[in-house]
Scaffold this motif. Structure first.
Motif, PDB file in Angstrom:
ATOM      1  N   HIS A 142      91.458  63.112 -58.580  1.00 24.84           N
ATOM      2  CA  HIS A 142      91.505  62.177 -57.457  1.00 24.84           C
ATOM      3  C   HIS A 142      92.936  61.740 -57.189  1.00 24.84           C
ATOM      4  O   HIS A 142      93.404  61.742 -56.040  1.00 24.84           O
ATOM      5  CB  HIS A 142      90.602  60.972 -57.750  1.00 24.84           C
ATOM      6  CG  HIS A 142      90.739  59.864 -56.776  1.00 24.84           C
ATOM      7  ND1 HIS A 142      91.551  58.777 -57.008  1.00 24.84           N
ATOM      8  CD2 HIS A 142      90.198  59.681 -55.555  1.00 24.84           C
ATOM      9  CE1 HIS A 142      91.491  57.969 -55.971  1.00 24.84           C
ATOM     10  NE2 HIS A 142      90.671  58.490 -55.073  1.00 24.84           N
ATOM     11  N   PHE A 171      89.560  60.290 -49.372  1.00 23.17           N
ATOM     12  CA  PHE A 171      88.268  60.347 -50.053  1.00 23.17           C
ATOM     13  C   PHE A 171      87.203  59.553 -49.306  1.00 23.17           C
ATOM     14  O   PHE A 171      87.468  58.471 -48.798  1.00 23.17           O
ATOM     15  CB  PHE A 171      88.407  59.852 -51.496  1.00 23.17           C
ATOM     16  CG  PHE A 171      88.939  60.912 -52.414  1.00 23.17           C
ATOM     17  CD1 PHE A 171      88.080  61.592 -53.255  1.00 23.17           C
ATOM     18  CD2 PHE A 171      90.276  61.261 -52.388  1.00 23.17           C
ATOM     19  CE1 PHE A 171      88.558  62.604 -54.076  1.00 23.17           C
ATOM     20  CE2 PHE A 171      90.765  62.264 -53.203  1.00 23.17           C
ATOM     21  CZ  PHE A 171      89.900  62.938 -54.051  1.00 23.17           C
ATOM     22  N   GLU A 194      85.361  57.008 -53.656  1.00 28.12           N
ATOM     23  CA  GLU A 194      86.281  56.969 -54.794  1.00 28.12           C
ATOM     24  C   GLU A 194      85.522  57.346 -56.068  1.00 28.12           C
ATOM     25  O   GLU A 194      84.290  57.286 -56.096  1.00 28.12           O
ATOM     26  CB  GLU A 194      86.869  55.562 -54.937  1.00 28.12           C
ATOM     27  CG  GLU A 194      87.642  55.090 -53.714  1.00 28.12           C
ATOM     28  CD  GLU A 194      88.915  55.872 -53.474  1.00 28.12           C
ATOM     29  OE1 GLU A 194      89.670  56.081 -54.441  1.00 28.12           O
ATOM     30  OE2 GLU A 194      89.158  56.268 -52.327  1.00 28.12           O
ATOM     31  N   ALA A 234      83.409  62.041 -57.239  1.00 30.57           N
ATOM     32  CA  ALA A 234      84.227  61.590 -56.114  1.00 30.57           C
ATOM     33  C   ALA A 234      84.005  62.593 -54.974  1.00 30.57           C
ATOM     34  O   ALA A 234      83.780  63.772 -55.216  1.00 30.57           O
ATOM     35  CB  ALA A 234      85.703  61.533 -56.488  1.00 30.57           C
TER      36      ALA A 234
END
Length: 139
Positions: A100, A110, A113, A123
């Protein structure tokens, strides 16, 4: 060809997720027509937020097929309602948090999250065409 970032390099293609009107009817179809094995059946009343969804996890051939009455990101209020059909596909990575960070640093936005979903850390983001992709880490 561009080098793949270490933390984002998937170890495997894990699953495809579908939004369906009737989770049980679709699970029965995959069991009857493709010999799928039911791995898990979850109920919306057992969760909250992203986990408040009816779902079934099936093993079909060497992959998983997840059937949802609505996507986890719909249940969490992160997207508008989506039509039935394809929701996303998932790649396994060693460390969702690290992947991420690396993707976000390169400008990827994104949808969801990193968060815990059962025994997974997950994610979600979309590619340039809008195809939703899930990163998942087995915990």
């Amino acid at each position: 060809m561009a080098a793949v970032a270490d933390d984002v390099n998937p170890e495997s293609f894990f699953h495809v997720a579908l939004k369906v009107e009737d989770v049980d009817a679709c699970a029965a179809f995959y069991r009857e027509q493709f010999g799928a094995e039911l791995l898990e059946r979850g109920h919306a009343g057992d969760g909250e937020g992203a986990t408040a969804v009816e779902h079934a996890a099936l093993s079909v051939a060497d992959k998983r097929v997840y059937l949802f009455d609505r996507a986890p990101y719909e249940a969490a209020g992160l997207t508008d309602d989506l039509p039935t059909g394809f929701l996303h596909f998932g790649f396994v990575v060693d460390d969702v948090e690290a992947a991420h960070r690396e993707l976000a640093a390169s400008g990827v936005e994104f949808l969801m999250e990193p968060s815990v979903f059962g025994d997974l850390k997950i994610a979600f983001f979309a590619d340039p065409a809008g195809v939703r992709i899930e990163l998942l880490e087995h915990r």
